[in-house]
Design an enzyme around this catalytic site. Sequence first.
Site, short mmCIF file in Angstrom:
data_model
loop_
_atom_site.label_atom_id
_atom_site.label_comp_id
_atom_site.label_asym_id
_atom_site.label_seq_id
_atom_site.Cartn_x
_atom_site.Cartn_y
_atom_site.Cartn_z
N ASP A 63 36.51 49.49 41.03
CA ASP A 63 37.03 48.14 40.96
C ASP A 63 36.56 47.35 42.20
OD1 ASP A 63 39.02 46.36 39.61
OD2 ASP A 63 39.93 46.42 41.61
N GLU A 101 32.21 47.02 39.68
CA GLU A 101 32.11 45.57 39.68
C GLU A 101 31.36 45.16 40.94
OE1 GLU A 101 36.09 43.91 37.52
OE2 GLU A 101 36.36 44.62 39.56
#
Length: 671
Positions: A350, A379
Amino acid sequence: MKLKTMAIVALLAAGATAATAQSNYDAKFKAYPTYSGEDLELTVDSSGTHWRLWSPEAQEAVVNIYNEGRGGEPIETLNMEYHKENGTWTASVPQQLYGKFYTFKIKFDGKWLNETPGVWAKAVGVNGKRAAIIDFSQTNPEGWEADKGPQVDNFTDVIVYEMHHRDLSMHPSSGINNKGKFLALTEPGTTTPSGQKTGIDHLKELGITHVHILPSYDYNSVDETNLEANVYNWGYDPQNYNAPEGSYSTNPENPATRISEMKQMVKALHDAGIGVIMDVVYNHTAENDGSNFSLTAPGYYYRHREDGSYSDASGCGNETASDLQQMQDYIVNSVKYWADEYHIDGFRFDLMAIHDTETMNRVAKELKEVNPSIFVYGEGWTAGDSPLAVERRALKENVSKMENVAVFSDDIRDAVKGHYTDAADRGFATGKPGLEETVKIGIVAATAHPQVDYSKGNNSKFAYASSPEMIVNYVSCHDDLCLTDKLRHSMKGEPEENQLAAAKLAQTIVFTSQGTPFMFAGEEVFRDKKGVHNSYNQPDSINAIDWENKAKYRDQFDYYKGLTALRKAHPAFRMTNAEDIAANLVFDEIDITETTNLISYSLKNHANGDSWEEIKVVLNGASESQSVEIPQGEWKIVAFDGKINPDQGLGTSNGGKMTLAPYSALILAKE
Ligand code: CA
């Protein structure tokens, strides 16, 4: 986790190096002695039970031992002894204290802080407030020693299915007994009332290779003592990074249950040939001063602004400091622990750009030593600015500085379905003109290609990937409007059949593009979230997949199933290096003054060892029918007009003019 900030692109373009200077506050932490031995925090062996807490600035430290996971008084409190060479505090007892619980407490700046289970608790009591001492060998399901995930030769062979435990099983139509639990995926033979397969059988039928489970470590937001309340959360609020979440177990009071049940889930998926990828959120913690990081080594694990306040690249109140040695070691050792103890096959980071590229390179390298099939992606952006220099961030634009790490392509995501910040915005697949070049960036997995003009890209202006193994293609995930809701909103007023067609076209683009395809659970049955975009804390009535959709939209499911089968059977869609893509993927010239929302290309020369000599992919994102001229030859029609059949084909064509329906794809193959 909410996807944000494209501002970074601008920062990079401007040649910025760092947003703000590292504070003096952080300089102090760089001088701390570090320690990352495997005996951190707890070891049980024949000589007894041993603790070793890293806390270089504590003035005193104790261990409290309890009979219970919550409530009651300590049965014993042990004073710990400091070792200044490595900043750790130790204590021991000669007994093996299996079945007991413990917390640490440190005195810092003259005052005793709150109790903490530490940062390395591998088993915890209910709500994760105390660490538990258990015998891990008792948590292994039968056959665990031989358990193994699927072998992955190239990461472009992976097909990712992103799911939340509750989304998949909570709806009554799932027919699953252990609703919302790890065990949901261990139940074979489950069906909807009308007989459609659900659960693990559904995943096998669909043909994905890996499930990506949303955060499954112990998180903060669901009260594990009140599961009857059925509180839902995505879980991007980490509490204990090295123990599973209790609400996904059948008994969060028993520390071994969640561990054993998560392993049973992994084993059931592995037995079905499916790998398990964990979503990991090392970039921030749920709490600031109250987190386990802060209660063991106050301040250390986080980045700060010059005034000493927490910097906040996560948008959640803090950001961790992977650029500090002890934190970097922590991330690396934590993922290795999950890979080793739980046989996890991949990690999705993340807000990965909060971490530095050096940390991510270490993560990928050291995981590869545990298991070369482990897939690491994340990400490639932050949710706010960070004191970490832009060139050090594990950004999408820096992916070529990392080895065996992939990033999500927001290029293809936003270009195909329309921008995520504007529900009404359309994309290439729903008739918005001018996005062809950005879609092409996705098709070539952001690698350098002689026919792709990166200056016309919407999100990226250069070929940032040096290999297709660095790119994960998708049109939706848990964040923002799911594909169905996005199409319903942006195509308001058009019949549902158009939305269904656009969904098929959008996923056809994802599944035929170079790179690794990624899909959000339930989109194969046209699941929606009732128009709610940020559903992280919404009830099951919003988030749970209604599996009766599978009968209602069976045609949609069969198409997705055809896409996975096509991709798995044909390595041309899974090329492994940029040179092969540049040589074998050839775009057809299309006069954009004459037409719009049309892309056509061929995969030539038995690309990547494909049995087909040439594959032609034509994508019509326009709301009108469009015709193309197919070269003469003996073509098998693989996909046309919302149907797909990679095996037998749908018929043949000798070339000439072919007309594509609105929002549809044509795939042809020459043997
Ligand atoms: Ca929890």
